[in-house]
Design a protein around this motif. Structure first.
Motif, PDB file in Angstrom:
ATOM      1  N   MET A  93       0.814  -1.219   0.000  1.00 21.78           N
ATOM      2  CA  MET A  93       0.000   0.000   0.000  1.00 21.78           C
ATOM      3  C   MET A  93       0.845   1.265   0.000  1.00 21.78           C
ATOM      4  SD  MET A  93      -3.077  -1.189   2.564  1.00 21.78           S
ATOM      5  CE  MET A  93      -4.264  -0.033   1.896  1.00 21.78           C
ATOM      6  N   GLY A  94       2.011   1.221   0.601  1.00 23.50           N
ATOM      7  CA  GLY A  94       2.929   2.351   0.544  1.00 23.50           C
ATOM      8  C   GLY A  94       2.438   3.614   1.211  1.00 23.50           C
ATOM      9  N   SER A  95       1.432   3.506   2.053  1.00 25.31           N
ATOM     10  CA  SER A  95       0.883   4.686   2.711  1.00 25.31           C
ATOM     11  C   SER A  95       0.671   4.365   4.184  1.00 25.31           C
ATOM     12  CB  SER A  95      -0.452   5.087   2.071  1.00 25.31           C
ATOM     13  OG  SER A  95      -1.142   6.001   2.898  1.00 25.31           O
ATOM     14  N   LEU A  96       1.300   5.138   5.056  1.00 25.71           N
ATOM     15  CA  LEU A  96       1.172   4.902   6.491  1.00 25.71           C
ATOM     16  C   LEU A  96      -0.267   5.112   6.961  1.00 25.71           C
ATOM     17  CD1 LEU A  96       2.494   4.288   9.193  1.00 25.71           C
ATOM     18  CD2 LEU A  96       3.003   6.740   9.427  1.00 25.71           C
ATOM     19  N   ARG A  97      -0.931   6.136   6.406  1.00 25.08           N
ATOM     20  CA  ARG A  97      -2.315   6.395   6.821  1.00 25.08           C
ATOM     21  C   ARG A  97      -3.227   5.220   6.444  1.00 25.08           C
ATOM     22  NH1 ARG A  97      -1.559  12.036   5.109  1.00 25.08           N
ATOM     23  NH2 ARG A  97      -1.518  13.378   6.950  1.00 25.08           N
ATOM     24  N   SER A  98      -3.034   4.672   5.261  1.00 25.24           N
ATOM     25  CA  SER A  98      -3.854   3.536   4.829  1.00 25.24           C
ATOM     26  C   SER A  98      -3.614   2.321   5.722  1.00 25.24           C
ATOM     27  CB  SER A  98      -3.553   3.185   3.366  1.00 25.24           C
ATOM     28  OG  SER A  98      -3.938   4.234   2.510  1.00 25.24           O
ATOM     29  N   ILE A  99      -2.336   2.092   6.057  1.00 17.85           N
ATOM     30  CA  ILE A  99      -1.996   0.963   6.917  1.00 17.85           C
ATOM     31  C   ILE A  99      -2.628   1.125   8.295  1.00 17.85           C
ATOM     32  CG2 ILE A  99      -0.105  -0.235   8.087  1.00 17.85           C
ATOM     33  CD1 ILE A  99       1.649   0.475   5.656  1.00 17.85           C
ATOM     34  N   LEU A 100      -2.500   2.328   8.853  1.00 16.65           N
ATOM     35  CA  LEU A 100      -3.057   2.575  10.188  1.00 16.65           C
ATOM     36  C   LEU A 100      -4.581   2.492  10.177  1.00 16.65           C
ATOM     37  CD1 LEU A 100      -0.778   5.509  11.430  1.00 16.65           C
ATOM     38  CD2 LEU A 100      -0.700   3.102  12.112  1.00 16.65           C
ATOM     39  N   ALA A 101      -5.194   2.941   9.091  1.00 14.13           N
ATOM     40  CA  ALA A 101      -6.653   2.859   8.988  1.00 14.13           C
ATOM     41  C   ALA A 101      -7.108   1.404   8.960  1.00 14.13           C
ATOM     42  CB  ALA A 101      -7.130   3.582   7.733  1.00 14.13           C
ATOM     43  N   CYS A 102      -6.384   0.574   8.210  1.00 16.50           N
ATOM     44  CA  CYS A 102      -6.706  -0.864   8.152  1.00 16.50           C
ATOM     45  C   CYS A 102      -6.527  -1.507   9.526  1.00 16.50           C
ATOM     46  CB  CYS A 102      -5.828  -1.561   7.121  1.00 16.50           C
ATOM     47  SG  CYS A 102      -6.214  -1.147   5.401  1.00 16.50           S
ATOM     48  N   TYR A 103      -5.424  -1.160  10.187  1.00 15.28           N
ATOM     49  CA  TYR A 103      -5.145  -1.721  11.519  1.00 15.28           C
ATOM     50  C   TYR A 103      -6.214  -1.308  12.525  1.00 15.28           C
ATOM     51  CZ  TYR A 103      -0.810  -4.321  11.682  1.00 15.28           C
ATOM     52  OH  TYR A 103       0.118  -5.309  11.573  1.00 15.28           O
ATOM     53  N   ALA A 104      -6.623  -0.050  12.467  1.00 11.10           N
ATOM     54  CA  ALA A 104      -7.637   0.430  13.399  1.00 11.10           C
ATOM     55  C   ALA A 104      -8.942  -0.341  13.213  1.00 11.10           C
ATOM     56  CB  ALA A 104      -7.862   1.927  13.201  1.00 11.10           C
ATOM     57  N   ALA A 105      -9.324  -0.560  11.946  1.00  9.50           N
ATOM     58  CA  ALA A 105     -10.557  -1.301  11.663  1.00  9.50           C
ATOM     59  C   ALA A 105     -10.468  -2.724  12.200  1.00  9.50           C
ATOM     60  CB  ALA A 105     -10.822  -1.313  10.161  1.00  9.50           C
ATOM     61  N   ILE A 164      -8.568  -3.838   3.257  1.00 11.12           N
ATOM     62  CA  ILE A 164      -7.681  -3.619   2.106  1.00 11.12           C
ATOM     63  C   ILE A 164      -8.485  -3.291   0.854  1.00 11.12           C
ATOM     64  CG2 ILE A 164      -6.125  -4.809   0.507  1.00 11.12           C
ATOM     65  CD1 ILE A 164      -4.976  -6.273   2.970  1.00 11.12           C
ATOM     66  N   HIS A 165      -9.507  -4.114   0.565  1.00  7.17           N
ATOM     67  CA  HIS A 165     -10.313  -3.879  -0.647  1.00  7.17           C
ATOM     68  C   HIS A 165     -10.969  -2.496  -0.596  1.00  7.17           C
ATOM     69  CE1 HIS A 165     -10.206  -7.600  -2.981  1.00  7.17           C
ATOM     70  NE2 HIS A 165     -10.123  -8.256  -1.836  1.00  7.17           N
ATOM     71  N   PHE A 166     -11.519  -2.151   0.568  1.00  7.86           N
ATOM     72  CA  PHE A 166     -12.190  -0.855   0.699  1.00  7.86           C
ATOM     73  C   PHE A 166     -11.188   0.297   0.588  1.00  7.86           C
ATOM     74  CE2 PHE A 166     -14.694   2.152   3.638  1.00  7.86           C
ATOM     75  CZ  PHE A 166     -15.413   2.667   2.569  1.00  7.86           C
ATOM     76  N   CYS A 167     -10.044   0.140   1.242  1.00  9.94           N
ATOM     77  CA  CYS A 167      -9.024   1.194   1.235  1.00  9.94           C
ATOM     78  C   CYS A 167      -8.487   1.424  -0.178  1.00  9.94           C
ATOM     79  CB  CYS A 167      -7.891   0.792   2.171  1.00  9.94           C
ATOM     80  SG  CYS A 167      -7.474   2.058   3.376  1.00  9.94           S
ATOM     81  N   ALA A 198     -14.939  -2.005   8.970  1.00  9.27           N
ATOM     82  CA  ALA A 198     -14.213  -1.427   7.833  1.00  9.27           C
ATOM     83  C   ALA A 198     -14.963  -0.217   7.280  1.00  9.27           C
ATOM     84  CB  ALA A 198     -14.026  -2.488   6.749  1.00  9.27           C
ATOM     85  N   PHE A 199     -16.283  -0.321   7.164  1.00  5.89           N
ATOM     86  CA  PHE A 199     -17.095   0.767   6.601  1.00  5.89           C
ATOM     87  C   PHE A 199     -17.242   1.942   7.568  1.00  5.89           C
ATOM     88  CE2 PHE A 199     -19.332  -2.647   3.912  1.00  5.89           C
ATOM     89  CZ  PHE A 199     -18.431  -2.451   2.861  1.00  5.89           C
ATOM     90  N   VAL A 200     -16.984   1.706   8.863  1.00  5.82           N
ATOM     91  CA  VAL A 200     -17.093   2.786   9.847  1.00  5.82           C
ATOM     92  C   VAL A 200     -15.737   3.401  10.152  1.00  5.82           C
ATOM     93  CG1 VAL A 200     -17.699   3.361  12.231  1.00  5.82           C
ATOM     94  CG2 VAL A 200     -19.182   1.846  10.899  1.00  5.82           C
ATOM     95  N   VAL A 201     -14.776   2.545  10.500  1.00  3.74           N
ATOM     96  CA  VAL A 201     -13.503   3.029  11.036  1.00  3.74           C
ATOM     97  C   VAL A 201     -12.646   3.699   9.973  1.00  3.74           C
ATOM     98  CG1 VAL A 201     -11.354   2.335  12.158  1.00  3.74           C
ATOM     99  CG2 VAL A 201     -13.535   1.318  12.890  1.00  3.74           C
ATOM    100  N   ILE A 202     -12.607   3.146   8.750  1.00  2.00           N
ATOM    101  CA  ILE A 202     -11.713   3.697   7.728  1.00  2.00           C
ATOM    102  C   ILE A 202     -12.138   5.120   7.314  1.00  2.00           C
ATOM    103  CG2 ILE A 202     -10.909   3.409   5.346  1.00  2.00           C
ATOM    104  CD1 ILE A 202     -10.795   0.395   5.893  1.00  2.00           C
ATOM    105  N   PRO A 203     -13.417   5.373   6.978  1.00  2.00           N
ATOM    106  CA  PRO A 203     -13.799   6.766   6.692  1.00  2.00           C
ATOM    107  C   PRO A 203     -13.592   7.681   7.895  1.00  2.00           C
ATOM    108  CG  PRO A 203     -15.492   5.248   5.916  1.00  2.00           C
ATOM    109  CD  PRO A 203     -14.538   4.439   6.743  1.00  2.00           C
ATOM    110  N   LEU A 204     -13.857   7.164   9.097  1.00  2.00           N
ATOM    111  CA  LEU A 204     -13.673   7.961  10.309  1.00  2.00           C
ATOM    112  C   LEU A 204     -12.199   8.305  10.508  1.00  2.00           C
ATOM    113  CD1 LEU A 204     -14.856   9.185  12.911  1.00  2.00           C
ATOM    114  CD2 LEU A 204     -14.538   6.946  13.991  1.00  2.00           C
ATOM    115  N   PHE A 205     -11.315   7.346  10.268  1.00  2.00           N
ATOM    116  CA  PHE A 205      -9.875   7.573  10.427  1.00  2.00           C
ATOM    117  C   PHE A 205      -9.392   8.650   9.461  1.00  2.00           C
ATOM    118  CE2 PHE A 205      -5.403   6.851   9.722  1.00  2.00           C
ATOM    119  CZ  PHE A 205      -4.915   6.532  10.966  1.00  2.00           C
ATOM    120  N   PHE A 206      -9.831   8.553   8.201  1.00  2.00           N
ATOM    121  CA  PHE A 206      -9.416   9.550   7.211  1.00  2.00           C
ATOM    122  C   PHE A 206     -10.001  10.933   7.536  1.00  2.00           C
ATOM    123  CE2 PHE A 206      -8.935   5.997   3.850  1.00  2.00           C
ATOM    124  CZ  PHE A 206      -7.651   5.745   4.288  1.00  2.00           C
TER     125      PHE A 206
END
Length: 776
Positions: free
Chosen positions: A266-278, A317-320, A388-396
């Motif tokens: 993914m090469g993006s720290l924000r994407s990785i952290l968003a996935c981890y948070a979810a 991952i798919h959503f991100c 995934a549908f809640v945490v990832i948009p919220l994280f961003f």
């Protein structure tokens, strides 16, 4: 509706995050407060049939409730017996142990050792008595302790004289015990204990194990004496310890592996952290939801905590990646999120539902243990995709969006060209592979032994193997009843004639053998001892200790046929109109073929034979039946679900073909590598359809939009499928680091299965879609 949902997140991100954190805290508290674990795998299967009736009848007459074995080893039989006596007394005094069985410590057994011994041992004793005991008795007439010391010097440290002198230096000699040791010169013994586990505790057998070690410590035994624990209580205790340690290790390894894979992909720290948070939020909710749903985890269902990490991160991952691709195309962050959510909610929801069906396929079967795993997992899938549908948009919304980067490189285009050129070869090769794999897979084996699921390096398992190797018992002994008026000797001889039988215990073990004949032999021997003409020597403290108990021994050498057997000893083999036979196997019972032979041969003599071996075999049959039922149910329900959710109905067959190939290839590789299915890893086969269909749904959905190989591989779907499969492989593969063999086997088989799914989904399925696509 979706826009209103996202608008709420964008407007109140901090408030929603605070509510989410509070719910996570409450969930964590509930999970830690009510956590419980069940290690008894046999109880996780619905049991019925004649074999269960036989087992229940056995328990009615001869209760099989012992659950702790204490193995004592030393370099001499005397030290072993002394330690056994001390420990037996300690266990009898402890309130936690309701029953203590130690045959070598029974006073009645020691008192009648000469009458109970088999003929071979009695003959050995008679020869030993003439050589060693008779001279000691002669010396006792003159209270001549010096003569006994002289005999000890002449005959060596293991002689009766030497052992008697050694005891006399510490106290009065226990001649009865010495004779008993002579007849049974074992340097190892076993004490069998019964104690009730505390089912309200997360470790039900912890108090039992601690109490046992407390008694051992209080006995203050010599350092050279080795005492170990085994039996069901110790095995279950060690299994829960191994399961908890394995889950912690596998979970840590999978999280670390995910960081590496996501960082590369993914090469993006924000994407990785968003996935981890979810994933972490979903894991917290799933852990407590599972406890609410089934009450406690077992050593199979607890594995889902690791599996959840790999499955939930797939949704993330798919959503991100879809968000990243949509933001890049639309040049707007919020529109990109809305576009990604709109196009992802159906396929990801369908994936979650199909995975839940794969897990739930065992629920209607008699394998309730995996049914519980199915309930927990189904909840986990729904929670995972929702998070995934809640945490990832919220994280961003809270921390900003990652920089949009091109997601597809030239390597995918080259791969598409290779597939296009080799379509015919791929189809023919897949067809041939299906035939060969099916042939090999038909030979797969099921290992029904619960011992094969435990940590082989645990103290309890190694001690159990030691008990078996020293012929002190076996966890696979069979217990059989016969009418008490049947000929015990004849049945025993029939059983001993069987190739798979090593030893038979019955009421013959507590019956005096040829009492009149043996009595006459002993009297003749004692009467032959010459009476000394000299006066006795002055009595000394050593001579008093040495000879004071000898008269009692001589009196007890009166072998009478009229002996009353104590009820607690008699009850071990005779109860009313039933007598019990305990049959010990001769071969390696870890081999299913030999265990089946042992059961078959014993049942040919005593059809009601029961015990752990029979229970595990019959439970294994139930699980095997559940296996086929679960696969059929998973395929039927998933196929129905797909039928109503794909545009082209033929796509259902196309999605299932790679999964069927993955299933038979997995079974073939299991057989090829000398592995076997067991009570734990058998869940993998239905999961191939439940989990594998996820990639199929994503690939079919995107291919029908693209309609050719080049356009399909230019999208984010192939990379997302690859990355999500690798992350799932990483988390499931981490289970292979487990000391718990059940978890280890799940990790190995899942790794094989998911590797097959990945290859066939990204190679065979696109080719099938390409050659069957509608003509323009």
């Amino acid at each position: 509706m979706l826009h209103s949902y996202l608008a709420l997140i964008w407007r109140f991100p901090k408030a929603i995050a605070l509510i989410l954190l509070m719910l996570c805290g409450l969930s964590s508290w509930y999970g830690s407060h009510y956590f419980a674990m069940n290690a008894d795998l046999s109880s996780l299967v619905k049991q019925q049939g004649q074999w269960l009736e036989d087992y229940d009848e056995l328990n009615q007459h001869f209760k099989q409730d012992s659950n702790l074995l204490v193995l004592i080893n030393s370099h001499s039989s005397g030290d072993t017996q002394t330690a056994t006596n001390a420990l037996s007394q300690g266990f009898n005094k402890h309130p936690l142990f309701s029953k203590v069985v130690s045959p070598t410590s029974e006073p009645w057994i020691q008192q009648h050792a000469l009458g109970l011994a088999n003929q071979e041992k009695f003959n050995q004793f008679e020869q030993l008595a003439k050589k060693e005991l008779v001279p000691i008795i002669a010396a006792s007439y003159r209270q001549d302790a010096g003569k006994v010391q002289q005999l000890a010097n002449e005959q060596g440290n293991n002689s009766l004289a030497a052992q008697a002198i050694s005891q006399a230096q510490q106290g009065i000699v226990d001649w009865q015990s010495l004779i008993s040791q002579t007849l049974n010169p074992a340097t190892a013994s076993v004490i069998v204990l019964t104690a009730t586990p505390d089912l309200s505790h997360p470790q039900p057998n912890k108090a039992i194990i601690e109490a046992a070690y407390g008694v051992i410590a209080a006995a203050n035994l010599d350092a050279a004496i080795e005492v170990k624990l085994s039996g069901q209580a110790a095995l279950d205790y060690d299994e829960i310890v191994a399961a908890n340690e394995s889950i912690a290790l596998a979970g840590s390894a999978s999280l670390l592996g995910l960081i590496i894979i996501l960082a590369i992909a993914m090469g993006s720290l924000r994407s990785i952290l968003a996935c981890y948070a979810a994933v972490l939020v979903g894991l917290t909710f799933t852990f407590s939801a599972g406890l609410m749903a089934v009450g406690s985890y077992n050593t199979i269902s607890i594995v889902f905590m690791v599996m959840f990490i790999g499955l939930a991160v797939d949704f993330a991952i798919h959503f991100c990646m879809h968000i990243t691709q949509s933001r890049q195309q639309l040049k707007d962050d919020k529109l990109g999120v809305l576009e990604a959510l709109t196009h992802s909610i159906k396929p990801l929801g369908l994936c979650a539902l199909s995975s839940a069906i794969g897990f739930l396929s065992f629920y209607p079967t008699d394998y309730t243990g995996l049914g519980e795993l199915g309930i927990i997992s189904a909840l986990g899938m729904l929670i995972g995709v929702s998070c995934a549908f809640v945490v990832i948009p919220l994280f961003f919304a809270l921390f900003g969006y990652p920089k949009a980067k091109a997601q597809v490189g030239g390597s995918w285009q080259r791969f598409a060209q290779i597939l296009a050129k080799g379509q015919g070869f791929i189809l023919v090769g897949s067809f041939l592979l299906m035939g060969l794999a099916t042939l090999v897979a038909s030979q797969f084996r099921f290992d029904f032994s619960t011992l094969s699921l435990k940590n082989p390096n645990s103290d309890s398992v190694q001690t159990l193997q030691q008990i078996s190797s020293q012929k002190l018992g076996s966890s696979y002994q069979l217990y059989a009843m016969a009418p008490s008026d049947q000929d015990t000797q004849a049945i025993t001889e029939q059983l001993l004639a069987l190739p798979s039988v090593a030893k038979v215990n019955s009421q013959l073990d507590i019956s005096l053998k040829q009492p009149e004949q043996r009595q006459q032999q002993l009297l003749t021997m004692l009467q032959s001892i010459p009476k000394p003409s000299e006066a006795p020597l002055p009595s000394s403290e050593l001579s008093q200790r040495l000879f004071s108990g000898l008269n009692e021994l001589l009196m007890n050498m009166n072998i009478s046929a009229d002996v009353t057997i104590p009820e607690h000893i008699k009850g071990q083999f005779i109860n009313g109109d039933k007598q019990l036979f305990i049959i010990t196997p001769s071969g390696d019972m870890s081999q299913v073929k030999k265990l089946n032979q042992f059961i078959k041969e014993v049942k040919s003599v005593l059809p009601n034979a029961s015990g752990r071996a029979v229970v595990e075999k019959e439970v294994g049959s139930i699980i095997t039946q559940a296996f086929f039922e679960a696969i059929a149910l998973a395929i039927a329900v998933i196929a129905t679900l797909l039928f109503f959710n794909v545009r082209y109905k033929g796509d259902v067959v196309l999605i299932l073909i790679p999964l069927a190939l993955s299933a038979v290839t997995t079974l073939a590789l299991i057989e090829w590598f000398g592995l076997s299915l067991n009570m734990a890893n058998i869940i993998v086969m239905p999961l191939i359809f439940g989990l594998g269909v996820d990639n199929g749904i994503h690939i079919v959905e995107r291919f029908r939009q693209s309609n050719d190989l080049a356009s399909f591989f230019a999208s984010s779907t192939p990379k997302a499928s690859l990355v999500s499969s690798l992350t799932t492989l990483c988390t499931f593969g981490a289970l292979s680091l487990s000391a718990h063999q059940g978890m280890f086997s799940i990790g190995i088989v899942l790794t094989i299965a998911l590797s097959c799914i990945l290859v066939f989904s990204l190679v065979l399925l696109p080719v099938l879609l390409n050659v069957t696509k509608p003509k323009p």
